[in-house]
Design an enzyme around this catalytic site. Structure first.
Site, PDB file in Angstrom:
ATOM      1  N   ARG A 198       0.830  -1.210   0.000  1.00 46.34           N
ATOM      2  CA  ARG A 198       0.000   0.000   0.000  1.00 46.34           C
ATOM      3  C   ARG A 198       0.864   1.260   0.000  1.00 46.34           C
ATOM      4  O   ARG A 198       0.447   2.308  -0.500  1.00 46.34           O
ATOM      5  CB  ARG A 198      -0.934  -0.001   1.217  1.00 46.34           C
ATOM      6  CG  ARG A 198      -1.975   1.104   1.157  1.00 46.34           C
ATOM      7  CD  ARG A 198      -3.131   0.835   2.084  1.00 46.34           C
ATOM      8  NE  ARG A 198      -2.823   1.120   3.473  1.00 46.34           N
ATOM      9  CZ  ARG A 198      -3.686   0.964   4.481  1.00 46.34           C
ATOM     10  NH1 ARG A 198      -4.893   0.485   4.242  1.00 46.34           N
ATOM     11  NH2 ARG A 198      -3.340   1.242   5.714  1.00 46.34           N
ATOM     12  N   PRO A 214      10.435  -2.993   7.805  1.00 47.21           N
ATOM     13  CA  PRO A 214       9.345  -3.801   8.352  1.00 47.21           C
ATOM     14  C   PRO A 214       9.480  -3.924   9.861  1.00 47.21           C
ATOM     15  O   PRO A 214      10.532  -3.628  10.431  1.00 47.21           O
ATOM     16  CB  PRO A 214       9.549  -5.156   7.669  1.00 47.21           C
ATOM     17  CG  PRO A 214      11.030  -5.237   7.479  1.00 47.21           C
ATOM     18  CD  PRO A 214      11.487  -3.825   7.189  1.00 47.21           C
ATOM     19  N   SER A 270       1.677   2.968  16.164  1.00 44.78           N
ATOM     20  CA  SER A 270       1.033   3.593  17.320  1.00 44.78           C
ATOM     21  C   SER A 270       1.069   5.112  17.234  1.00 44.78           C
ATOM     22  O   SER A 270       1.946   5.701  16.596  1.00 44.78           O
ATOM     23  CB  SER A 270       1.716   3.145  18.609  1.00 44.78           C
ATOM     24  OG  SER A 270       2.996   3.737  18.721  1.00 44.78           O
ATOM     25  N   GLU A 291      -0.507   6.728   9.615  1.00 46.95           N
ATOM     26  CA  GLU A 291      -1.728   5.978   9.946  1.00 46.95           C
ATOM     27  C   GLU A 291      -1.507   5.403  11.330  1.00 46.95           C
ATOM     28  O   GLU A 291      -0.776   4.428  11.518  1.00 46.95           O
ATOM     29  CB  GLU A 291      -1.985   4.885   8.915  1.00 46.95           C
ATOM     30  CG  GLU A 291      -3.378   4.274   9.050  1.00 46.95           C
ATOM     31  CD  GLU A 291      -3.347   2.822   9.438  1.00 46.95           C
ATOM     32  OE1 GLU A 291      -3.766   2.518  10.578  1.00 46.95           O
ATOM     33  OE2 GLU A 291      -2.912   1.998   8.624  1.00 46.95           O
ATOM     34  N   ARG A 319     -10.938 -10.385  13.723  1.00 46.81           N
ATOM     35  CA  ARG A 319      -9.903 -10.560  12.702  1.00 46.81           C
ATOM     36  C   ARG A 319      -8.535 -10.308  13.312  1.00 46.81           C
ATOM     37  O   ARG A 319      -8.315  -9.330  14.029  1.00 46.81           O
ATOM     38  CB  ARG A 319     -10.157  -9.600  11.540  1.00 46.81           C
ATOM     39  CG  ARG A 319      -9.177  -9.747  10.392  1.00 46.81           C
ATOM     40  CD  ARG A 319      -9.608  -8.943   9.190  1.00 46.81           C
ATOM     41  NE  ARG A 319      -9.838  -7.538   9.480  1.00 46.81           N
ATOM     42  CZ  ARG A 319      -9.469  -6.540   8.681  1.00 46.81           C
ATOM     43  NH1 ARG A 319      -8.861  -6.802   7.550  1.00 46.81           N
ATOM     44  NH2 ARG A 319      -9.728  -5.300   8.996  1.00 46.81           N
TER      45      ARG A 319
END
Length: 516
Positions: A198, A214, A270, A291, A319
């Protein structure tokens, strides 16, 4: 519910020389993967760096891999040097082709990618397969956007009408869209592939070079994506993965935020860390996409289809064991339908099978760390001590597993209500009026996702307009899509990912005046 223990899968990294790193897989992993080369990790470095373990969340203490750290400073230099050739010497069509091929490879290796993701993140295999497909949609979408006149276009010029500025020369005003530059993309552990594509999809489509950092908890998914990107023809210095340990992460984050060679930083994680990166990035006035955390309300009105509301609640809450930023965290249910909603939700929740994600019939896996399981247990116990009723669950299981839990009569001042739980817990509060529900739903410093269920069309528009959140789901619990702008308001972040707006985050607009 059933608890299943994890199968033992071991991956080991071997340092073949001082300056080269490679990954060798154990026989168990080789037997599970169709193509073990997905985890090849050959990197060149001018220095010998540390390594760090990757653990199996379904079996605490079991090491899946020892991953070598990558020098972030070297990665920045390589990315800076590669920028001009990728941005200026390739066409939008070429970049589009690379992204399309990357997507094709992701899809063709989806079974292996899902296994890798499940092993290191703990999520059920079915969810991992879904995420792999979701990750590919961003590559497809931005491959298409790259060649549109309103997209990257390699510096496409959009002329205005013939301009005669007051008091100025006659001429044409042009707007030129160009790649921002070198981008740092910091991805989370809960969606270790989709959050990379994304971010990387629009960055590469725009002509930017990208450095992906990552999570240290889930680096194997990023390594596999990196290998497929190289196979797709994306140059190694244009898309880089920087793996570092938990201890090294703060310093690497600061380096990415403060480096003058990085023009944009995108972070999913966070709110606390997002604020720190925002502060650090201010010194170089970087463009930011953040985000951050959420605490999503889920409102069930008196006119809702209760069965549909329960289905949406299950999808949104459980989920990835409740470990997503858009999970429903605060359930507000109208008093007239409270009891029937809770009764039906309890029955549905009892069917959840808790266990190792690699087992085919598991529907909910473990929490990501022991500390995460401890935190959820502490919040549940505190809520019960403050007067909440435990309708189901409430206990920690072996290791990092936690029972799906439903609490009623929860105080809106309790920690489990006011903070993001990141666990499989449903705290329920009654309300009487729409105004009361709105007040409670908006009583939060964050505003990422929100959900409500109603059959009243007027309320759909009225209530969604008044909710202080970047995302609103109506009668549905999973609403993310590559074509939709994703992002929050208030302390949930800045900017949008997905849709054509996600591409705009990686483009600068330059004004050019041509004297006629």
């Amino acid at each position: 519910m059933v608890l299943r223990t994890a199968s033992r899968l071991v991956v080991s990294f071997a340092i073949t020389s001082r300056n080269a790193r490679s990954l060798t897989t154990g026989s168990t992993v080789v037997s599970r993967l169709n193509d073990s080369s997905l985890l090849d990790w050959n990197k060149e470095s001018s220095s010998s760096l540390t390594s760090f373990p990757v653990f199996d969340p379904a079996s605490p203490g079991t090491v899946l891999a020892e991953v070598q750290s990558v020098d972030a400073a070297e990665a920045i230099e390589k990315s800076k040097d590669a920028l001009a050739s990728w941005r200026d010497d390739t066409t939008a069509s070429f970049r589009s082709t690379c992204l399309s091929e990357w997507s094709r490879l992701v899809k063709s290796n989806s079974e292996d990618l899902a296994i890798i993701m499940t092993l290191e993140s703990g999520k059920p295999l079915a969810e991992s397969k879904g995420e792999v497909n979701y990750a590919a949609t961003f590559l497809d979408y931005y491959a298409a956007e790259a060649i549109r006149p309103t997209g990257a276009g390699g510096g496409f010029m959009v002329p205005s009408p013939f301009a005669t500025p007051s008091g100025g020369p006659k001429g044409n005003v042009l707007a030129v869209q160009q790649a921002v530059g070198v981008c740092a993309l910091i991805a989370p552990w809960n969606f270790p592939m989709a959050m990379i594509t994304r971010k990387a999809g629009p960055a590469l489509a725009a002509g930017c070079t990208a450095i992906v950092k990552p999570s240290e908890l889930t680096p194997l998914s990023a390594i596999a994506l990196d290998n497929l990107a190289k196979q797709a023809g994306i140059p190694s210095d244009v898309f880089q993965v920087v793996t570092v340990s938990t201890e090294e992460t703060p310093s690497v984050g600061e380096l990415l935020a403060t480096s003058p060679h990085i023009q944009k930083l995108s972070f999913t994680g966070s709110t606390r860390v997002g604020k720190l990166l925002m502060k650090q990035s201010s010194e170089t006035v970087k463009r930011l996409s953040l985000e951050l955390g959420g605490n999503a309300p889920f409102v069930v009105f008196e006119d809702a289809d209760i069965d549909q509301a329960v289905t949406a609640a299950m999808a949104s809450k459980f989920r990835n064991a409740g470990q997503t930023c858009v999970c429903a965290d605060r359930f507000l249910v109208h008093s007239s339908v409270h009891d029937i909603f809770v009764e039906k939700l309890v029955e549905k929740t009892k069917a959840i099978k808790v266990g190792a994600g690699i087992e085919a019939d598991t529907t909910m896996g473990p929490l990501i760390t022991l500390q995460a399981a401890d935190s959820v247990l502490e919040k549940v116990r505190a809520a019960i001590e403050e007067g909440a009723t435990c309708e189901l669950g409430g206990n920690r299981l072996d290791g990092q597993f936690f029972e799906p839990t439903i609490l009623t009569h929860v105080s809106t001042e309790s920690d489990i209500w006011k903070t993001e739980s990141f666990g499989p817990v449903v705290p329920v509060v009654k309300f009487e009026t729409e105004e009361e529900a709105l007040t409670i739903a908006n009583d939060s410093s964050v505003g990422l996702a929100s959900y409500f269920c109603t059959e009243n069309l007027s309320r759909v528009f009225r209530f969604s307009n008044s909710l202080e959140a970047g995302l609103v789901g109506v009668n549905e619990g999973i609403i993310s899509s590559c074509v939709a702008p994703f992002g929050g308001v208030k302390e949930s972040g800045l900017g949008r990912e997905g849709s054509h707006l996600g591409l705009a985050e990686y483009l600068e607009t330059k004004y050019v005046f041509i004297n006629s």
